[in-house]
Write a protein that holds these residues in place. Structure first.
Motif, mmCIF file in Angstrom:
data_model
loop_
_atom_site.group_PDB
_atom_site.id
_atom_site.type_symbol
_atom_site.label_atom_id
_atom_site.label_comp_id
_atom_site.label_asym_id
_atom_site.label_seq_id
_atom_site.Cartn_x
_atom_site.Cartn_y
_atom_site.Cartn_z
ATOM 1 N N LEU A 22 0.832 -1.203 0.000
ATOM 2 C CA LEU A 22 0.000 0.000 0.000
ATOM 3 C C LEU A 22 0.868 1.256 0.000
ATOM 4 O O LEU A 22 0.611 2.205 -0.742
ATOM 5 C CB LEU A 22 -0.932 -0.001 1.210
ATOM 6 C CG LEU A 22 -1.839 1.206 1.358
ATOM 7 C CD1 LEU A 22 -2.813 1.289 0.187
ATOM 8 C CD2 LEU A 22 -2.581 1.140 2.672
ATOM 9 N N HIS A 23 1.917 1.257 0.799
ATOM 10 C CA HIS A 23 2.849 2.388 0.864
ATOM 11 C C HIS A 23 3.425 2.672 -0.521
ATOM 12 O O HIS A 23 3.430 3.818 -0.979
ATOM 13 C CB HIS A 23 3.967 2.054 1.853
ATOM 14 C CG HIS A 23 5.023 3.103 1.962
ATOM 15 N ND1 HIS A 23 5.156 3.902 3.062
ATOM 16 C CD2 HIS A 23 6.004 3.469 1.114
ATOM 17 C CE1 HIS A 23 6.176 4.730 2.883
ATOM 18 N NE2 HIS A 23 6.715 4.477 1.690
ATOM 19 N N THR A 26 0.770 3.859 -3.046
ATOM 20 C CA THR A 26 0.355 5.230 -2.746
ATOM 21 C C THR A 26 1.286 6.243 -3.409
ATOM 22 O O THR A 26 0.864 7.339 -3.769
ATOM 23 C CB THR A 26 0.276 5.455 -1.228
ATOM 24 O OG1 THR A 26 -0.649 4.514 -0.678
ATOM 25 C CG2 THR A 26 -0.195 6.862 -0.887
ATOM 26 N N HIS A 27 2.541 5.858 -3.613
ATOM 27 C CA HIS A 27 3.471 6.756 -4.296
ATOM 28 C C HIS A 27 3.049 7.045 -5.740
ATOM 29 O O HIS A 27 3.482 8.042 -6.317
ATOM 30 C CB HIS A 27 4.894 6.217 -4.259
ATOM 31 C CG HIS A 27 5.586 6.462 -2.956
ATOM 32 N ND1 HIS A 27 5.809 7.726 -2.460
ATOM 33 C CD2 HIS A 27 6.094 5.599 -2.043
ATOM 34 C CE1 HIS A 27 6.436 7.629 -1.298
ATOM 35 N NE2 HIS A 27 6.612 6.354 -1.024
ATOM 36 N N VAL A 29 0.098 7.916 -6.455
ATOM 37 C CA VAL A 29 -0.864 9.010 -6.274
ATOM 38 C C VAL A 29 -0.178 10.233 -5.682
ATOM 39 O O VAL A 29 -0.428 11.369 -6.093
ATOM 40 C CB VAL A 29 -2.027 8.567 -5.352
ATOM 41 C CG1 VAL A 29 -2.989 9.705 -5.084
ATOM 42 C CG2 VAL A 29 -2.737 7.363 -5.947
ATOM 43 N N GLU A 30 0.668 10.006 -4.676
ATOM 44 C CA GLU A 30 1.342 11.097 -3.960
ATOM 45 C C GLU A 30 2.812 10.734 -3.805
ATOM 46 O O GLU A 30 3.145 9.817 -3.067
ATOM 47 C CB GLU A 30 0.692 11.316 -2.597
ATOM 48 C CG GLU A 30 1.226 12.473 -1.832
ATOM 49 C CD GLU A 30 1.053 13.796 -2.555
ATOM 50 O OE1 GLU A 30 2.075 14.466 -2.801
ATOM 51 O OE2 GLU A 30 -0.096 14.152 -2.902
ATOM 52 N N PHE A 37 -0.123 11.925 1.754
ATOM 53 C CA PHE A 37 0.401 10.569 1.572
ATOM 54 C C PHE A 37 0.067 9.706 2.780
ATOM 55 O O PHE A 37 -0.482 8.621 2.655
ATOM 56 C CB PHE A 37 1.921 10.617 1.358
ATOM 57 C CG PHE A 37 2.548 9.252 1.307
ATOM 58 C CD1 PHE A 37 2.647 8.577 0.105
ATOM 59 C CD2 PHE A 37 3.035 8.638 2.452
ATOM 60 C CE1 PHE A 37 3.220 7.313 0.049
ATOM 61 C CE2 PHE A 37 3.609 7.376 2.402
ATOM 62 C CZ PHE A 37 3.699 6.717 1.196
ATOM 63 N N TRP A 38 0.398 10.199 3.983
ATOM 64 C CA TRP A 38 0.177 9.401 5.190
ATOM 65 C C TRP A 38 -1.305 9.222 5.504
ATOM 66 O O TRP A 38 -1.704 8.189 6.048
ATOM 67 C CB TRP A 38 0.940 9.993 6.375
ATOM 68 C CG TRP A 38 2.416 9.779 6.176
ATOM 69 C CD1 TRP A 38 3.355 10.735 5.929
ATOM 70 C CD2 TRP A 38 3.100 8.522 6.146
ATOM 71 N NE1 TRP A 38 4.583 10.145 5.750
ATOM 72 C CE2 TRP A 38 4.464 8.784 5.881
ATOM 73 C CE3 TRP A 38 2.707 7.197 6.311
ATOM 74 C CZ2 TRP A 38 5.419 7.780 5.787
ATOM 75 C CZ3 TRP A 38 3.664 6.191 6.216
ATOM 76 C CH2 TRP A 38 4.993 6.489 5.953
ATOM 77 N N LEU A 40 -3.566 8.771 3.216
ATOM 78 C CA LEU A 40 -3.956 7.677 2.318
ATOM 79 C C LEU A 40 -3.469 6.327 2.849
ATOM 80 O O LEU A 40 -4.220 5.358 2.888
ATOM 81 C CB LEU A 40 -3.407 7.926 0.907
ATOM 82 C CG LEU A 40 -4.019 9.099 0.157
ATOM 83 C CD1 LEU A 40 -3.188 9.428 -1.081
ATOM 84 C CD2 LEU A 40 -5.460 8.804 -0.223
ATOM 85 N N VAL A 41 -2.221 6.269 3.274
ATOM 86 C CA VAL A 41 -1.672 5.012 3.812
ATOM 87 C C VAL A 41 -2.416 4.604 5.082
ATOM 88 O O VAL A 41 -2.827 3.453 5.240
ATOM 89 C CB VAL A 41 -0.157 5.139 4.090
ATOM 90 C CG1 VAL A 41 0.363 3.942 4.867
ATOM 91 C CG2 VAL A 41 0.617 5.310 2.793
ATOM 92 N N HIS A 44 -5.928 2.611 5.514
ATOM 93 C CA HIS A 44 -6.070 1.160 5.405
ATOM 94 C C HIS A 44 -6.176 0.535 6.789
ATOM 95 O O HIS A 44 -5.442 0.896 7.710
ATOM 96 C CB HIS A 44 -4.876 0.564 4.649
ATOM 97 C CG HIS A 44 -5.127 -0.836 4.218
ATOM 98 N ND1 HIS A 44 -4.988 -1.896 5.069
ATOM 99 C CD2 HIS A 44 -5.531 -1.338 3.037
ATOM 100 C CE1 HIS A 44 -5.283 -3.012 4.426
ATOM 101 N NE2 HIS A 44 -5.617 -2.698 3.183
ATOM 102 N N SER A 47 -2.963 -0.795 8.774
ATOM 103 C CA SER A 47 -1.832 0.097 9.078
ATOM 104 C C SER A 47 -1.421 0.099 10.552
ATOM 105 O O SER A 47 -0.231 -0.007 10.850
ATOM 106 C CB SER A 47 -2.129 1.517 8.610
ATOM 107 O OG SER A 47 -2.072 1.587 7.215
#
Length: 57
Positions: A22-23, A26-27, A29-30, A37-38, A40-41, A44, A47
């Motif tokens: 996921l991390h 996510t890159h 997108v951001e 970014f965080w 979005l991460v 989940h 997390s």
């Protein structure tokens, strides 16, 4: 090396690997590790478990 483990650490839970993927996804997108970014991460469900695992490794 045992499947699902990292050298020197206890076996990694499924949530850890989900969060790693996921991390990285996510890159797409951001790019930066900024607030968005965080958010979005951290959205989940796995997390918090993964962060707890990383803290004890």
């Amino acid at each position: 090396m045992k499947s699902g483990s990292v050298t020197g650490c206890k076996p990694c839970p499924r949530g850890f690997w989900i969060t790693v993927v996921l991390h990285e996804v996510t890159h797409f997108v951001e790019r930066e590790h900024n607030t968005r970014f965080w958010q979005l991460v951290n959205a989940h469900a796995e997390s918090p478990r993964a962060r707890g695992f990383l803290g004890g490794c």
